[in-house]
Design a protein around this motif. Sequence first.
Motif, short mmCIF file in Angstrom:
data_model
loop_
_atom_site.label_atom_id
_atom_site.label_comp_id
_atom_site.label_asym_id
_atom_site.label_seq_id
_atom_site.Cartn_x
_atom_site.Cartn_y
_atom_site.Cartn_z
N ALA A 56 7.78 26.33 9.84
CA ALA A 56 6.75 27.79 10.24
C ALA A 56 7.22 28.88 9.93
O ALA A 56 6.52 29.71 9.34
CB ALA A 56 6.80 27.59 11.97
N HIS A 57 8.63 29.15 9.81
CA HIS A 57 9.04 30.61 9.23
C HIS A 57 9.01 30.84 7.73
O HIS A 57 9.02 31.81 7.31
CB HIS A 57 10.32 30.81 9.76
N ASN A 58 8.66 29.64 6.94
CA ASN A 58 8.44 29.67 5.52
C ASN A 58 7.12 29.88 5.18
O ASN A 58 6.45 29.09 4.78
CB ASN A 58 9.10 28.52 4.93
N ARG A 59 6.73 31.19 5.37
CA ARG A 59 5.23 31.43 5.00
C ARG A 59 4.91 31.55 3.71
O ARG A 59 3.60 31.40 3.43
CB ARG A 59 4.97 32.98 5.69
N LYS A 60 5.64 31.53 2.65
CA LYS A 60 5.40 31.73 1.39
C LYS A 60 5.25 30.33 0.82
O LYS A 60 4.75 30.31 -0.49
CB LYS A 60 6.41 32.81 0.52
N GLN A 61 5.90 29.45 1.24
CA GLN A 61 5.87 28.09 0.60
C GLN A 61 4.61 27.46 0.60
O GLN A 61 3.54 27.36 1.62
CB GLN A 61 6.88 27.12 1.46
N THR A 62 4.00 27.05 -0.44
CA THR A 62 2.71 26.17 -0.57
C THR A 62 2.79 25.12 0.18
O THR A 62 3.63 24.20 0.36
CB THR A 62 2.32 26.23 -1.92
N ILE A 63 1.51 24.58 0.77
CA ILE A 63 1.58 23.32 1.37
C ILE A 63 0.95 22.05 0.59
O ILE A 63 0.92 20.84 0.84
CB ILE A 63 0.43 23.32 2.76
N HIS A 64 0.32 22.20 -0.49
CA HIS A 64 -0.02 21.43 -1.45
C HIS A 64 0.63 21.38 -2.76
O HIS A 64 1.14 22.42 -3.06
CB HIS A 64 -1.54 21.60 -1.47
N TYR A 65 0.45 20.26 -3.45
CA TYR A 65 1.16 20.25 -4.76
C TYR A 65 -0.14 20.96 -5.80
O TYR A 65 0.69 21.16 -6.87
CB TYR A 65 1.22 18.61 -5.38
N CYS A 122 0.92 -1.18 0.14
CA CYS A 122 0.00 -0.11 -0.01
C CYS A 122 0.81 1.15 0.15
O CYS A 122 1.88 1.37 0.58
CB CYS A 122 -1.00 -0.04 1.15
N VAL A 123 0.20 2.29 -0.68
CA VAL A 123 0.75 3.61 -0.81
C VAL A 123 -0.19 4.63 -0.33
O VAL A 123 -1.32 4.63 -0.91
CB VAL A 123 1.54 4.02 -1.75
N VAL A 124 0.27 5.35 0.83
CA VAL A 124 -0.90 6.55 1.15
C VAL A 124 -0.01 7.95 0.45
O VAL A 124 0.85 8.13 1.05
CB VAL A 124 -0.80 6.86 2.67
N VAL A 125 -1.01 8.61 -0.46
CA VAL A 125 -0.51 9.79 -1.16
C VAL A 125 -0.80 11.00 -0.51
O VAL A 125 -2.31 11.32 -0.52
CB VAL A 125 -0.94 9.63 -2.69
N GLY A 126 -0.07 11.65 0.21
CA GLY A 126 -0.57 12.88 0.73
C GLY A 126 -0.83 14.11 -0.12
O GLY A 126 -0.44 13.65 -1.42
N ASN A 127 -0.97 14.99 0.36
CA ASN A 127 -1.40 16.38 -0.54
C ASN A 127 -0.06 17.37 -0.57
O ASN A 127 -0.28 18.27 -1.21
CB ASN A 127 -2.49 16.89 -0.37
N GLY A 128 1.16 17.01 -0.08
CA GLY A 128 2.25 17.77 0.22
C GLY A 128 2.78 18.59 -1.25
O GLY A 128 2.81 17.93 -2.21
N HIS A 129 3.38 19.57 -1.15
CA HIS A 129 4.08 20.19 -2.06
C HIS A 129 5.31 19.44 -2.74
O HIS A 129 5.61 19.73 -4.06
CB HIS A 129 4.45 21.67 -1.52
#
Length: 390
Positions: A343-352, A177-184
């Motif tokens: 936390a300090h990287n406020r401009k980085q998106t969290i989703h791909y 199994c693989v769990v595919v997250g939504n991360g950037h």
Amino acid sequence: MEEAGQSREEISIQTPFSCPNRVRRKCSLSGTAGLTGREGQVARGSRDDSSPQEPCYPLRNMISKSRWKLLAMLALVLVVTVWYSISREDSFYFPIPEKKEPCFQGEAERKASKLFGNYSRDQPIFLQLKDYFWVKTPSAYELPYGTKGSEDLLLRVLAITSYSIPESIQSLKCRRCVVVGNGHRLRNSSLGDAINKYDVVIRLNNAPVAGYEGDVGSKTTMRLFYPESAHFNPKVENNPDTLLVLVAFKAMDFHWIETILSDKKRVRKGFWKQPPLIWDVNPRQVRILNPFFMEIAADKLLSLPMQQPRKIKQKPTTGLLAITLALHLCDLVHIAGFGYPDAHNRKQTIHYYEQITLKSMAGSGHNVSQEALAIKRMLEIGAVKNLTFF
């Protein structure tokens, strides 16, 4: 004759500061203007002892400066190239081996027991009607950790949905199994083909597949969601046989799925975000996740109290819940696309797939730092393996 020989000897002599032959000729000519006859020939053919040849300092300086400019430009290009390769997200991915990793039956369960204790796989993954219709076993907790107080709503939902696991999964001797997250970090990962090779691919919420197949694959065995995260067009982002697994956080979530599947009057209030009012799915594809997995994820992984004040209500993310489910269902568990920016990287998106940042998580009730520690513990003991950098 002696004078001519002397001139030839002088022609062959070059001082360290004099110019090469062609350049020297041009420099020497600059001092012979107006000379004629023998004097002009001597001046043009040899160095005049009475007036020393003027070195070519301007030309030499120009060549030297050009050389340093070229070196500086090459150094700049090298620095930019290194920075770009480091900053590119696809440089943070572990290589995927061509051969499949060996799969051993019960391996994930044995390793997960170090985190969860010796829990049994007898717990059903999906809720089923007989457990609430024939045998009324009161749950110890309210949603999302139990069904206490929501049994009547749940009965109506279970009457029109299903609970079975597909035979294609049940018959496997060892479930990969693989769990595919939504991360950037899935962006530009080129993991699509590798993800499609797993027996079970678990996805989260409304994360799109169409248009991102090269990075996230196209196969979806299960998709965990709650009403506010349900995709408005589920047939576009899922396969025809994808199991749509409802994660209920509150009683209104049961009410929403009932009105959708039974085509009753829709409820517009009670949600932090308007869920779909029309949701074109086959009810036989819908499953209700057992709140047991939410309970052990909160208790064993995050050390959250089961009884919390209504204003706090901390809870695991759907991603951590999906990993917990996979450790219960599968024999080999890999994850991809997990991890939030610093936390300090406020401009980085969290989703791909969208441009929202970590700021959007404020007030969500999720402790992403605590979840990161929980996933790192899983990686350390080998309960899961990460296909992307974490």
